[in-house]
Structures are given as C-alpha cells and as structure tokens.
Design an enzyme around this catalytic site. Structure first.
Site, short mmCIF file in Angstrom:
data_model
loop_
_atom_site.label_atom_id
_atom_site.label_comp_id
_atom_site.label_asym_id
_atom_site.label_seq_id
_atom_site.Cartn_x
_atom_site.Cartn_y
_atom_site.Cartn_z
N LYS A 83 0.85 -1.20 0.00
CA LYS A 83 0.00 0.00 0.00
C LYS A 83 0.89 1.24 0.00
O LYS A 83 1.49 1.59 1.01
CB LYS A 83 -0.91 0.04 1.23
CG LYS A 83 -2.00 1.09 1.04
CD LYS A 83 -2.47 1.77 2.30
CE LYS A 83 -1.72 3.00 2.69
NZ LYS A 83 -1.87 4.17 1.80
N GLU A 124 -1.06 7.51 -0.25
CA GLU A 124 -2.13 8.02 -1.11
C GLU A 124 -1.69 9.28 -1.88
O GLU A 124 -2.31 9.65 -2.87
CB GLU A 124 -3.39 8.31 -0.29
CG GLU A 124 -3.23 9.26 0.89
CD GLU A 124 -2.69 8.59 2.16
OE1 GLU A 124 -2.17 7.46 2.08
OE2 GLU A 124 -2.79 9.23 3.23
N GLY A 132 3.48 4.31 13.06
CA GLY A 132 4.27 3.10 13.34
C GLY A 132 3.90 2.48 14.68
O GLY A 132 3.76 1.25 14.78
N GLU A 161 10.48 1.47 9.98
CA GLU A 161 11.46 2.53 9.70
C GLU A 161 10.73 3.84 9.92
O GLU A 161 9.84 4.19 9.15
CB GLU A 161 11.97 2.44 8.25
CG GLU A 161 12.68 1.17 7.89
CD GLU A 161 13.98 0.98 8.64
OE1 GLU A 161 14.51 1.95 9.20
OE2 GLU A 161 14.47 -0.17 8.67
N CYS A 186 13.72 11.28 6.42
CA CYS A 186 13.85 10.74 7.78
C CYS A 186 15.29 10.85 8.28
O CYS A 186 15.54 11.01 9.46
CB CYS A 186 13.40 9.29 7.80
SG CYS A 186 14.25 8.29 6.58
N GLU A 218 10.75 15.89 15.20
CA GLU A 218 11.02 15.86 13.76
C GLU A 218 10.14 16.91 13.08
O GLU A 218 8.94 16.98 13.36
CB GLU A 218 10.68 14.47 13.21
CG GLU A 218 10.96 14.33 11.75
CD GLU A 218 10.64 12.94 11.23
OE1 GLU A 218 9.48 12.52 11.38
OE2 GLU A 218 11.54 12.29 10.70
#
Ligand code: NAD
Length: 504
Positions: free
Chosen positions: A190, A193, A248, A265, A299, A397
């Site tokens: 997947k 989107e 996650g 990840e 990342c 982040e």
C-alpha cells in the site's frame, strides 16, 4: 534567496498518469470504481489519477498473496530462478527511469534531477537483492558430537504487507520488495495516497518481468481504508512499514494483537556534531545538503547541528551564507536543489514548528516563511539559533528545510545532547581527531553514524533506527534475512541411546 521558475507555458505532463492496482496478476480498478486525483504540489495541476481502494480490495489482494504463497509458485523456485526475475525488474526500471522520475518529481515536489538519481539507484537495489536471492542460506553445525548434525534452514516468512510513505516512494519500496521476493515471500503493497504513481508503474514492470500471478499485489487508497485491514488481517505474516512514528506505534500495537512480525522505519532528529578542527568547507556543505536535501522531508535529514562554542557563530554565519544561495524553485528546473513541500498538511507542520520555536525564544536567523509564489507550496531555507536542547524545535522531527543550531563545550556534552531525543536514526561527527570520531561513533545511539560525511548509503550496509526511529534493519544481508523464519533440523546419526528401558 534564489527562486528559479521555468519561464514557459509547456504543460508539466502531457496527460495525467492513470495507474491501476495490481491484484492477483491483473491490473485493475477498485471494486467500487472510485478514483482520486493527485495534484503536483509545485504546479497545482492534476498529474495522476488512481483507484481509491477499500477494505474489499485489500481483502482480495491478501487472499491472492496467501494463495500464491501457499501454492509455492514463488517460494519453491530456486534462488537463481528468483534472481533472474529480479534482474528483469531491474532492467525494466532502468528502461523507464525518465518516465518514473517525472512522476516521482511531480507527485512529491522534489527536483527532477534528484528523482532521476533516486529511480536509477533503485536499479542497483534490485540487482543487489538478486545477488542475495542466490546467496541466502542457512547454517550447519558439525560440532555437536558424533551423533548429531544440526541444520538451520531459512524459510520465507510468508505474506508480507508493505506500507510506504510519500517522501521517497519508489526508493523506500525498493528497500523492501526485492528483498522480500529474494527470500521467497509474497506481498501486498500500500503506497502513500499522495504518491501512488511510481509504485503503480513498478506494478506494470513486475508484470512484464514475469512475476507470477498473486506474488506481488498493489492496492492504492487511504491508510485506515486499506492499510489498517492489511495490518489486522490473519493471513498476513509480517508488516513492513516506513512512515511516521505515530502511525508506526499504532501499527505495532495492532500487529501485536495477532503476534505478527513488524519491521518499522520511522522518524529521526539527526544531529551533525561539528568540532573546531573539522574540514570546514566540507562540513558547511554537508550541513546545507543534510538539511535541505528533499526539502528536509527526509527521515535521515540533518535537522540539527551541534557546534562547538568556539566556532559556533562563525560556522553558523557560513551556513547561513551558503543557505541563502541554495536554488529553490520549480522541481523541473535543472538547477533547482529544493523543490516544493509535498502536502498542505506537511506545510502546516513546518510552519507550526517555526512558530513554536519563536515562541520558545529561539531566533529565526534565516527564512522562516512560506514563499509568496503564484502556484505551489515552498518554504524558505530556514536557520534557527539560540536553540536549547529542551525546546521542541531541538527534539521533534519537523520534516522540512529547517535547521536548528545548538552549541556544546565538550565531547561528552555533545554526545549527551545528541542522545537526548526519543529518536536514534542517524548522526554525523566532524573532526580530524580519530579519538573524538571513534568515541562519538561508539556512544551515539543511532543506527548509522557518519564520520566526516553525511547521507551516503550503500545497499550492502544495514539501515534502520534505535529507539523511536524503528525496529529492524533494511539493506545489507539483514534485508533479506528479516523476511525469513529460521528452522532448526536435528539429524541423528547412528543408534540412539534409550532414555529408559523396562526391565524384562
Ligand atoms: P504516515 O505515517 O502518515 O504514513 C505512512 C503510510 O502509512 C502511508 O501509506 C499511509 O497511508 C499509511 N497509514 C496511515 N495510517 C494508517 C493506519 N492506521 N494503518 C495502516 N496504514 C496507515 O507517514 P508519511 O506522512 O507518509 O511519511 C512521513 C514520515 O515517514 C516521517 O515521519 C518520516 O520520518 C517517516 N519516514 C521514515 C523513514 C525511515 O526509513 N526511517 C523513511 C521515510 C519516511
């Protein structure tokens, strides 16, 4: 600041790419027939039209992948047969680099030159995985005495769900898919989107390369509609996820209910530590590259620097001067280094982080604003100083072209600040003193530490994070081993000693 526009009226793409899902060997639309459109975040024009999948599509894809795994159509092939197919996929990608790079650039907003590098790099990942398909093996133990030979076999783990983000769509998928295929697994993918395009082109390439029916399935759609049913489905054996730490965590919790293996990840807040004896020019360049590469939507981005107090102001001024010259603009312009921000939601995250930094008492020394362009979403390269380790701009982040500058006195203090976030993806240390470099490399809690360099990578070297940056490793030999189960087989040699014999 340099903003580069393309001064012509040529459409960015002849017509939008109309991709199809791949389920059970067929390129198809969604069961409900719904579609979504993707607009280029730099140009505000429709560049892709995609099936808007649902739980039913996910269900069909999982069943196809399960069937393909259980009937052994892929897992029973020899490593060399699987490698042949992976090589054909690599060649298929190489043939379509230009087309894939254009879609990748238009959907993410990243410079076309960089997208080209990303797609070409994937060719090598597929080739490396092909090599591992042939070399993957178990172990034998001939040191267990004369009556036993131990054999440890590696078997494919089964059906793997792969859920990917929007920042490096085809690269991140290529860190997963060829390795799972090399191991003999089947998959349901997947993509984000926002960036379906290159994953669906890869689906066409997989078909042409002769990947058997049902071995790879691709379902497009939203996270809750398509991703969630994959994570909870009893026929899925493993979930490999790259994306935000927030999602996650949710995925790991859901997968935990059915005790599926997960590989994650996630995010990072990666420090570059700069000592006075560094190679100054190289360090300035790597800092600017580290924070603005992919508009900071990376990342592994170097979103904070820790600079020794003796050089902090001078080094920061050089970084600011260099940052002013970084060419921002239309991702299709050949000289642009920083393109558009991929989504409106991400733009808001970046703007809020900058506002919070100001409110916390940090100084915006460069940039800090959205550029007033007619079309598209662009943020100025931004440098923030007077940042304290406790501020959110030093800890969270941001995923944008925003650099936080912190200072330190001693190596011990630098390591303490470097480790003082919930993340642990990567870091760099800049010094000519080998003792400093080795101590930093040893004591920083991160999956990758660069010494006098930043953001270089090789398929042979494992990649992944400590702490909230993830679980498991991609690339390297671990990349393929992660998609296997180990099975111990004990072979008895000669007569067996009885446990007990009844007296006769
Ligand atoms: P995201 O977590 O919002 O989405 C990632 C994927 O998960 C998308 O495909 C999304 O549709 C899907 N998803 C969302 N909700 C879901 C749910 N409930 N169940 C199943 N799937 C769901 O991340 P993003 O915004 O696409 O990407 C940005 C983030 O990814 C950043 O935080 C970045 O650090 C991280 N990232 C990490 C790495 C790495 O290798 N460590 C690489 C790239 C990006």
């Amino acid at each position: 600041m340099k903003f580069l526009n393309l001064d012509n009226n040529v459409p960015v793409i002849e017509k939008p790419y109309q991709g199809q899902m791949l389920i059970d060997g067929e390129l198809c639309i969604s069961q409900k027939g719904k579609v979504t459109e993707r607009k280029s975040p730099a140009h505000d024009v429709v560049v892709g039209i995609y099936p808007d999948g649902s739980r039913e599509d996910a269900e069909r894809a999982v069943n196809a992948a399960r069937k393909a795994f259980d009937n052994g159509i892929w897992s029973n092939l020899s490593g060399s047969e699987r490698a042949d197919v992976l090589i054909r996929v690599a060649e298929g990608i190489a043939d379509r680099v230009e087309e894939m790079a254009l879609i990748e650039s238009l959907e993410t907003g990243k410079p076309l030159t960089q997208a080209r590098g990303e797609v070409s790099g994937c060719v090598d990942l597929w080739k490396y995985a092909a090599a591992l398909a042939r070399t993957l093996h178990g172990e034998s133990y001939n040191n267990l005495g004369t009556s036993t030979l131990g054999v440890v076999m590696r078997q494919p783990i089964g059906v793997v769900a792969m859920i990917t983000p929007w920042n490096f769509p085809i690269w991140i998928l290529s860190q997963k898919l060829p390795f799972a295929l090399a191991a003999g697994c089947t998959t349901v993918i997947k993509p984000s989107e926002l960036t379906n395009g290159t994953t669906l082109i890869l689906g066409e390439i997989l078909q042409q390369a002769g990947v058997p029916k049902g071995v790879v399935n691709i379902v497009t759609g939203l996270g809750p509609a398509v991703g969630e049913p994959l994570v909870t489905h009893p026929h899925i054996d493993m979930v490999s996820f790259t994306g935000s730490t927030r999602v996650g965590r949710h995925i790991a919790a859901e997968a935990g209910r059915s005790l599926k293996k997960v590989s994650l990840e996630l995010g990072g807040k990666n420090p570059q530590i700069i000592f006075p004896d560094c190679d100054w020019k190289a360090a300035v360049d790597a800092v600017v590259f580290g924070v603005y590469f992919n508009a900071g939507e990376c990342c592994n981005g170097g979103s904070r620097i820790l600079v020794h107090k003796d050089i902090a102001e001078r080094f920061t001024l050089d970084v600011i001067e260099r940052s002013k010259q970084v060419p921002v603009g239309d991702p299709l312009h050949p000289d642009v280094k920083v393109g558009a921000i991929t989504s409106e939601a991400q733009l808001k995250v970046i703007q809020t982080a900058i506002e919070n930094a100001k409110a916390d008492g940090a100084y915006i020394r460069l940039g800090g604003n959205r550029l007033p362009t007619e079309k598209g979403m662009f943020i100025e390269p931004t440098v923030i100083t007077n940042v304290k380790p406790s501020m959110s701009v030093a800890r969270e982040e941001i995923f944008g072209p925003v650099l936080s500058v912190l200072t330190f006195d001693t190596l011990e203090e630098a390591i303490e600040i470097a480790n003082d976030t919930s993340y642990g993806l990567s870091a760099a240390v800049w010094s000519k003193d080998i003792d400093i470099c080795l101590q930093a490399a040893r004591e920083i809690n991160a999956g990758t530490v660069w010494v006098n360099n930043f953001l270089e990578g090789f398929p042979e070297l494992p990649f992944g994070g400590f702490k909230a940056s993830g679980i498991g490793r991609e690339l390297g030999i671990a990349a393929v081993e992660d998609y296997t189960e180990q099975k111990t087989v004990q072979l008895h040699i000669g007569e067996r000693t009885n446990w007990w014999l009844p007296k006769t």
